[in-house]
Design a protein around this motif. Structure first.
Motif, PDB file in Angstrom:
ATOM      1  N   PRO A   1       0.836  -1.206   0.000  1.00  0.00           N
ATOM      2  CA  PRO A   1       0.000   0.000   0.000  1.00  0.00           C
ATOM      3  C   PRO A   1       0.866   1.249   0.000  1.00  0.00           C
ATOM      4  N   VAL A   2       0.345   2.302  -0.574  1.00  0.00           N
ATOM      5  CA  VAL A   2       1.085   3.555  -0.701  1.00  0.00           C
ATOM      6  C   VAL A   2       0.271   4.686  -0.088  1.00  0.00           C
ATOM      7  N   PHE A   3       0.919   5.461   0.774  1.00  0.00           N
ATOM      8  CA  PHE A   3       0.323   6.633   1.415  1.00  0.00           C
ATOM      9  C   PHE A   3       1.001   7.865   0.827  1.00  0.00           C
ATOM     10  N   ASP A   4       0.267   8.612   0.046  1.00  0.00           N
ATOM     11  CA  ASP A   4       0.774   9.831  -0.582  1.00  0.00           C
ATOM     12  C   ASP A   4       0.655  10.965   0.427  1.00  0.00           C
ATOM     13  N   PHE A   5       1.775  11.575   0.802  1.00  0.00           N
ATOM     14  CA  PHE A   5       1.754  12.563   1.871  1.00  0.00           C
ATOM     15  C   PHE A   5       1.454  13.980   1.397  1.00  0.00           C
ATOM     16  N   HIS A   6       1.191  14.160   0.088  1.00  0.00           N
ATOM     17  CA  HIS A   6       0.934  15.539  -0.345  1.00  0.00           C
ATOM     18  C   HIS A   6       0.175  15.577  -1.658  1.00  0.00           C
ATOM     19  N   VAL A   7      -1.144  15.769  -1.574  1.00  0.00           N
ATOM     20  CA  VAL A   7      -1.960  16.039  -2.754  1.00  0.00           C
ATOM     21  C   VAL A   7      -2.791  17.288  -2.487  1.00  0.00           C
ATOM     22  N   ARG A   8      -3.350  17.835  -3.565  1.00  0.00           N
ATOM     23  CA  ARG A   8      -4.140  19.059  -3.480  1.00  0.00           C
ATOM     24  C   ARG A   8      -5.573  18.791  -3.940  1.00  0.00           C
ATOM     25  N   LEU A   9      -6.504  19.501  -3.329  1.00  0.00           N
ATOM     26  CA  LEU A   9      -7.884  19.498  -3.780  1.00  0.00           C
ATOM     27  C   LEU A   9      -8.117  20.760  -4.595  1.00  0.00           C
ATOM     28  N   ALA A  10      -8.367  20.594  -5.879  1.00  0.00           N
ATOM     29  CA  ALA A  10      -8.606  21.741  -6.754  1.00  0.00           C
ATOM     30  C   ALA A  10      -9.957  22.388  -6.427  1.00  0.00           C
ATOM     31  N   PRO A  11     -10.078  23.698  -6.638  1.00  0.00           N
ATOM     32  CA  PRO A  11     -11.320  24.404  -6.294  1.00  0.00           C
ATOM     33  C   PRO A  11     -12.343  24.351  -7.426  1.00  0.00           C
TER      34      PRO A  11
ATOM     35  N   ILE B   1      -2.661  12.418   2.120  1.00  0.00           N
ATOM     36  CA  ILE B   1      -2.859  13.678   2.829  1.00  0.00           C
ATOM     37  C   ILE B   1      -3.322  14.701   1.811  1.00  0.00           C
ATOM     38  N   VAL B   2      -4.424  15.392   2.099  1.00  0.00           N
ATOM     39  CA  VAL B   2      -4.959  16.363   1.159  1.00  0.00           C
ATOM     40  C   VAL B   2      -4.994  17.752   1.783  1.00  0.00           C
ATOM     41  N   CYS B   3      -4.532  18.722   1.007  1.00  0.00           N
ATOM     42  CA  CYS B   3      -4.583  20.133   1.389  1.00  0.00           C
ATOM     43  C   CYS B   3      -5.337  20.903   0.310  1.00  0.00           C
ATOM     44  N   ALA B   4      -5.873  22.031   0.690  1.00  0.00           N
ATOM     45  CA  ALA B   4      -6.599  22.860  -0.266  1.00  0.00           C
ATOM     46  C   ALA B   4      -5.653  23.449  -1.297  1.00  0.00           C
ATOM     47  N   GLY B   5      -6.148  23.558  -2.534  1.00  0.00           N
ATOM     48  CA  GLY B   5      -5.438  24.262  -3.587  1.00  0.00           C
ATOM     49  C   GLY B   5      -6.258  25.460  -4.029  1.00  0.00           C
ATOM     50  N   GLY B   6      -5.747  26.162  -5.021  1.00  0.00           N
ATOM     51  CA  GLY B   6      -6.532  27.219  -5.617  1.00  0.00           C
ATOM     52  C   GLY B   6      -6.525  28.548  -4.907  1.00  0.00           C
ATOM     53  N   THR B   7      -5.509  28.811  -4.075  1.00  0.00           N
ATOM     54  CA  THR B   7      -5.448  30.128  -3.443  1.00  0.00           C
ATOM     55  C   THR B   7      -5.084  31.216  -4.440  1.00  0.00           C
ATOM     56  N   MET B   8      -4.519  30.818  -5.579  1.00  0.00           N
ATOM     57  CA  MET B   8      -4.189  31.760  -6.653  1.00  0.00           C
ATOM     58  C   MET B   8      -4.058  30.972  -7.948  1.00  0.00           C
ATOM     59  N   ASP B   9      -4.027  31.676  -9.086  1.00  0.00           N
ATOM     60  CA  ASP B   9      -3.834  30.976 -10.350  1.00  0.00           C
ATOM     61  C   ASP B   9      -2.371  30.576 -10.504  1.00  0.00           C
ATOM     62  N   ARG B  10      -2.107  29.676 -11.461  1.00  0.00           N
ATOM     63  CA  ARG B  10      -0.770  29.100 -11.601  1.00  0.00           C
ATOM     64  C   ARG B  10       0.278  30.123 -12.020  1.00  0.00           C
ATOM     65  N   ILE B  11      -0.110  31.082 -12.838  1.00  0.00           N
ATOM     66  CA  ILE B  11       0.857  32.101 -13.268  1.00  0.00           C
ATOM     67  C   ILE B  11       1.264  32.980 -12.094  1.00  0.00           C
ATOM     68  N   THR B  12       0.313  33.375 -11.272  1.00  0.00           N
ATOM     69  CA  THR B  12       0.647  34.164 -10.080  1.00  0.00           C
ATOM     70  C   THR B  12       1.534  33.366  -9.138  1.00  0.00           C
ATOM     71  N   LEU B  13       1.221  32.103  -8.961  1.00  0.00           N
ATOM     72  CA  LEU B  13       2.041  31.256  -8.096  1.00  0.00           C
ATOM     73  C   LEU B  13       3.479  31.204  -8.592  1.00  0.00           C
TER      74      LEU B  13
END
Length: 288
Positions: free
Chosen positions: A11-21, A42-54
């Motif tokens: 089994p594999v536990f991915d420690f960093h994925v994002r939830l797109a808005p 592990i899931v964290c929120a994404g979408g605090t800014m667009d990709r170009i700004t990031l």
């Protein structure tokens, strides 16, 4: 993309994925994980800014004060049958009370200097880490090549809070941060999440830190999980080393501060004795 060389039964536990808005993002993320054979993430929120700004803020500086949609992460995790484990993406501009109010429902904290532009020595950051210490949460940090937000600053923050476990994101800064990995070697309360970076950097991380301090991660959906799995496949690690990186370390790290656990008021974030995450703790079950 081939992942030959990795035991498909592991089994594999991915420690960093994002939830797109966007609508359906959680279901799409789970399908992506299924395609790669990943069990939990592990899931964290994404979408605090667009990709170009990031990307501009990565190179030129700047910040936003946008709040991440942590409620969407909690809702997605609740629908996932335990496959998605929520972390709180903190906004230091809001103070620690928002995180404190949500802390019993999540399993960790993320800090992002590139998004919110607050250095790791800032009192607003230390206030958030203090709450993480109370709830025995690991703290995920993606460093930058910028004063106040670099790997050395993660090391300094970890020294201030020795009872808190920190997770250095993306194998350090950029694709070839051998120096950053060398810097964290002497900090036993820093683990390293390995998405991004070249294969030789990953091999260096295994050799310098050992498999017990590494956490498999992908940054999906920005990176396809099979790309990160392939990096490990070509290393040809022993099965025991891959098991620790792919599963055991994440389960062990999350066990003391899993979602729903009560805060430990006796746990001092400025003392190395008592409280905090025990990186040698073995959970009663492999899947929590």
């Amino acid at each position: 993309m081939s992942t030959d060389g990795l035991d498909p039964r592991q089994p594999v536990f991915d420690f960093h994925v994002r939830l797109a808005p966007r609508p359906g993002a959680a279901e799409a993320l789970l399908r992506l994980l299924d395609d790669a054979g990943i069990t939990r993430a592990i899931v964290c929120a994404g979408g605090t800014m667009d990709r170009i700004t990031l990307s501009r803020q990565l190179t030129d500086g700047g910040h936003v004060e946008t709040d991440a949609d942590n409620n969407a992460v909690l809702a997605a995790a609740a629908r996932s049958g335990g496959r998605l484990v929520p972390f709180h993406f903190a906004n230091p501009h809001r103070g620690p009370e928002v995180y404190r109010a949500a802390a019993a429902a999540v399993s960790g904290l993320e800090l992002s200097p590139v998004v919110h532009g607050v250095g790791l020595g800032d009192p607003r950051v230390t206030a958030l880490v203090t709450v993480a210490g109370e709830f025995r949460h690991p703290v995920y940090v993606a460093p930058l090549s910028r004063p106040g937000s670099g790997v050395a600053d993660v090391v300094a923050l970890a020294a201030t809070f020795p009872a808190v476990t920190f997770v250095l994101g993306h194998t350090g800064v950029g694709n070839i941060d051998y120096h950053g990995l060398d810097l964290v070697a002497g900090s036993p309360n820093i683990m390293v999440e390995t998405s991004g970076g070249y294969t030789d950097v990953l091999r260096f991380a295994v050799d310098r830190l050992g498999p017990s301090r590494l956490l498999f991660g992908t940054e999906a959906p920005l990176q396809h999980p099979r790309v990160e799995l392939t990096k490990y496949a070509v290393l040809g690690l022993p099965a025991d080393a891959w098991r620790r990186i792919a599963w055991d370390n994440a389960v062990r790290l999350l066990a003391p501060g899993s979602a729903g656990s009560a805060p430990d008021p006796a746990a001092s974030t400025h003392e190395s004795e008592g409280g905090g995450n025990d990186l040698d703790h073995q959970p009663a079950a492999a899947d929590r």
